[in-house]
Design an enzyme around this catalytic site. Structure first.
Site, PDB file in Angstrom:
ATOM      1  N   TYR A 187      -5.439  -0.662  -5.498  1.00 20.23           N
ATOM      2  CA  TYR A 187      -4.795   0.360  -4.670  1.00 20.23           C
ATOM      3  C   TYR A 187      -3.680   1.049  -5.472  1.00 20.23           C
ATOM      4  O   TYR A 187      -2.848   0.385  -6.094  1.00 20.23           O
ATOM      5  CB  TYR A 187      -4.184  -0.228  -3.382  1.00 20.23           C
ATOM      6  CG  TYR A 187      -3.226   0.777  -2.789  1.00 20.23           C
ATOM      7  CD1 TYR A 187      -3.714   1.937  -2.171  1.00 20.23           C
ATOM      8  CD2 TYR A 187      -1.845   0.652  -2.942  1.00 20.23           C
ATOM      9  CE1 TYR A 187      -2.853   2.913  -1.708  1.00 20.23           C
ATOM     10  CE2 TYR A 187      -0.979   1.630  -2.475  1.00 20.23           C
ATOM     11  CZ  TYR A 187      -1.491   2.754  -1.871  1.00 20.23           C
ATOM     12  OH  TYR A 187      -0.645   3.741  -1.440  1.00 20.23           O
ATOM     13  N   HIS A 236      -1.328  -3.697   0.083  1.00 25.75           N
ATOM     14  CA  HIS A 236      -2.389  -2.936   0.759  1.00 25.75           C
ATOM     15  C   HIS A 236      -3.453  -3.853   1.344  1.00 25.75           C
ATOM     16  O   HIS A 236      -4.641  -3.567   1.262  1.00 25.75           O
ATOM     17  CB  HIS A 236      -2.999  -1.912  -0.204  1.00 25.75           C
ATOM     18  CG  HIS A 236      -3.274  -0.590   0.423  1.00 25.75           C
ATOM     19  ND1 HIS A 236      -4.536  -0.187   0.775  1.00 25.75           N
ATOM     20  CD2 HIS A 236      -2.470   0.430   0.770  1.00 25.75           C
ATOM     21  CE1 HIS A 236      -4.492   1.025   1.299  1.00 25.75           C
ATOM     22  NE2 HIS A 236      -3.244   1.429   1.310  1.00 25.75           N
TER      23      HIS A 236
HETATM   24  C1  GCO Z   1       1.431   3.858   1.400  1.00 22.24           C
HETATM   25  C2  GCO Z   1       0.018   3.746   1.756  1.00 22.24           C
HETATM   26  C3  GCO Z   1      -0.846   4.955   1.734  1.00 22.24           C
HETATM   27  C4  GCO Z   1      -2.147   4.779   2.499  1.00 22.24           C
HETATM   28  C5  GCO Z   1      -2.692   6.108   2.948  1.00 22.24           C
HETATM   29  C6  GCO Z   1      -3.961   5.947   3.769  1.00 22.24           C
HETATM   30  O1  GCO Z   1       1.841   4.930   0.988  1.00 22.24           O
HETATM   31  O2  GCO Z   1       2.110   2.863   1.575  1.00 22.24           O
HETATM   32  O3  GCO Z   1      -0.492   2.507   1.856  1.00 22.24           O
HETATM   33  O4  GCO Z   1      -1.064   5.466   0.465  1.00 22.24           O
HETATM   34  O5  GCO Z   1      -3.083   4.121   1.709  1.00 22.24           O
HETATM   35  O6  GCO Z   1      -1.735   6.785   3.666  1.00 22.24           O
HETATM   36  O7  GCO Z   1      -4.509   7.165   4.102  1.00 22.24           O
HETATM   37 MG    MG Z   2       1.179   1.149   2.226  1.00 21.24          MG
END
Ligand code: GCO
Ligand code: MG
Length: 436
Positions: A187, A236
């Site tokens: 992520y 995540h």
């Molecule tokens: C964050 C996030 C996001 C999400 C996204 C999903 O910024 O903490 O986890 O990047 O993944 O908003 O659409």
């Molecule tokens: Mg997040």
């Protein structure tokens, strides 16, 4: 007698004056409800516009649920619009409660986002009526500006360290650090051009490989950047519950500012165990939709930062209540602020940040040139602080003609996007689906 008569006459005159003053400001009625669907930064944003029967009085609200954006548009146009026409636009919480209950089944992401679009538009309208920014309507500023964190990421450690240094040179004191695993779909970080052993053709991710890399990253950050920079990290929900508890213990020594989403909403009971075993500060909540999710974590003091995505929870009205509830229990706010929040939504975050005593930190995503073309008056960034627009309401105007230049379905460089905004899949080496 004559004296009493004079008093009665004076009272009557005063009452008439009050009645006239009340008549002079009749409630604006909702005349139209529209949805502006646009993706100026390659992410689908939905903004509700409420028009009232008073000349030039309207407002905007964020209804962005980028993965299912078309459904939010339908929820607003087909269900909320007919329900709202003719209602008084100045009864914000009353309208919220009415809409919330009108579907009987509630607290889902589509309906909550639709509700948020309406709710935030009504706050914008009230601010415009009052001639004040929305944070004033919530009691005014608790602080001058909003301390933010930026996103540093990369496939390799040196890249990430450079990116943190860049943020520091711009004045940021808080930076989120994310690292990729070669060949894997981590992520918030690159994967590099490496082939890995895998029994399928989908993007692949192994939790333990990621945890090992992340621990090396934190170590390098502390060695090279020192103790003062505040580091944040987003797991995540990529690891199993036991791995999450272990990971939270392993990162304790790096003194993170917060450790985000180590567990998924389905596993929130595990926070109790995590809390009992270490003092790593925990942030959680961007996936929450329902009070059943945030209430126990706040009242049992199982997290440090409540990180709700304001439109997912139904808008400013419920999130003000979450903030106040957090204050009572010593839980701070860290409203979700990624690219898939519209500038209206970011302005709502900033209003909450300014007006809540228990503000913790704000996630910051820069507004690119196309976003600024569509949304003028975005909050301004200086030295790692976001400043609210001081104009009435959110202070933001939407150029609807410009919004049409960026229809749903295309990325930042105009490339066609798959799955209508929905996400693909990520699998472990053997093919098991994992949370993204
Ligand atoms: C964050 C996030 C996001 C999400 C996204 C999903 O910024 O903490 O986890 O990047 O993944 O908003 O659409
Ligand atoms: Mg997040």
């Amino acid at each position: 007698m004559a004296g009493a008569g004079t008093l009665a006459a004076r009272q009557l005159a005063a009452q008439t004056q009050v009645a006239r003053a009340t008549r002079a400001t009749p409630s604006p009625k909702i005349k139209d409800v529209q949805v502006i669907a646009t993706s100026p930064a390659g992410l689908r944003l939905a903004v509700v516009k409420i028009v009232t029967d008073q000349d030039g009085l309207y407002g905007y609200g964020c209804a962005t649920f980028t993965q299912r954006a078309d459904l939010v548009v339908a929820a607003v146009e087909k269900y909320l619009k007919p329900f709202l026409i003719g209602k008084p636009a100045d009864r914000i919480d009353d309208i919220w409660q009415a809409c919330y209950n009108s579907s009987y089944w509630r607290n889902g992401p589509v309906l909550n986002n639709a509700l948020s679009g309406v709710d935030q538009a009504l706050w914008d309208i009230k601010g415009r009526q009052a001639g004040m920014p929305v944070y004033q309507l919530m009691g005014g500023k608790m602080r001058e500006a909003v301390d933010c964190y930026g996103h540093a990421s990369g496939a390799e450690i040196p890249q990430i360290i450079d990116s943190v240094r860049k943020y520091m040179s711009e004045g940021f004191r808080h930076v989120r650090v994310q690292i990729g695993v070669p060949g894997q779909a981590g992520y918030g970080a690159g994967r590099g051009d490496v082939k890995v052993l895998s029994l399928h053709n989908s993007p692949m991710f192994e939790p333990r490989d990621y945890m090992r890399r992340a621990l090396k990253l934190f170590e390098a950050c502390r060695t090279e950047l020192g103790e003062e920079i505040e580091l944040l990290h987003d797991v995540h929900e990529r690891v199993s519950p036991t791995q999450a508890v272990q990971f939270a213990k392993d990162v304790e020594k790096f003194k993170l500012f917060f450790f985000e989403d180590p567990l998924s909403p389905e596993d929130i009971q595990w926070f109790r165990l995590m809390r009992n075993q270490c003092a790593t500060p925990i942030a959680m909540g961007e996936l929450f939709n329902s009070p059943h999710e945030w209430s126990p974590l706040i009242t049992e003091r199982l997290i440090d930062y409540i990180r709700v995505h304001v439109s997912q929870a139904g808008g400013l009205t419920p999130c003000r209540k979450i903030a106040i509830m957090g204050e009572m229990y010593g839980v701070k706010t860290a409203w979700h602020g990624p690219g898939d929040v519209s500038p209206i939504g970011h302005a709502a975050n900033v209003a909450l940040d300014l007006a809540s005593y228990n503000f913790g930190i704000q996630e910051y995503s820069p507004f690119n040139a196309q976003l600024r073309e569509v949304f003028s008056g975005c909050p301004e960034m200086k030295n790692g602080f976001l400043y609210a627009n001081e104009a009435p309401g959110w202070g933001i105007e939407v150029d609807e003609k410009a919004a049409k230049k960026y229809p749903f379905g295309y990325g930042e460089r105009g490339e066609r996007k798959d799955y209508n905004g929905g996400w693909g899949e990520i699998r472990r080496r053997d093919g098991t689906i994992i949370k993204q």
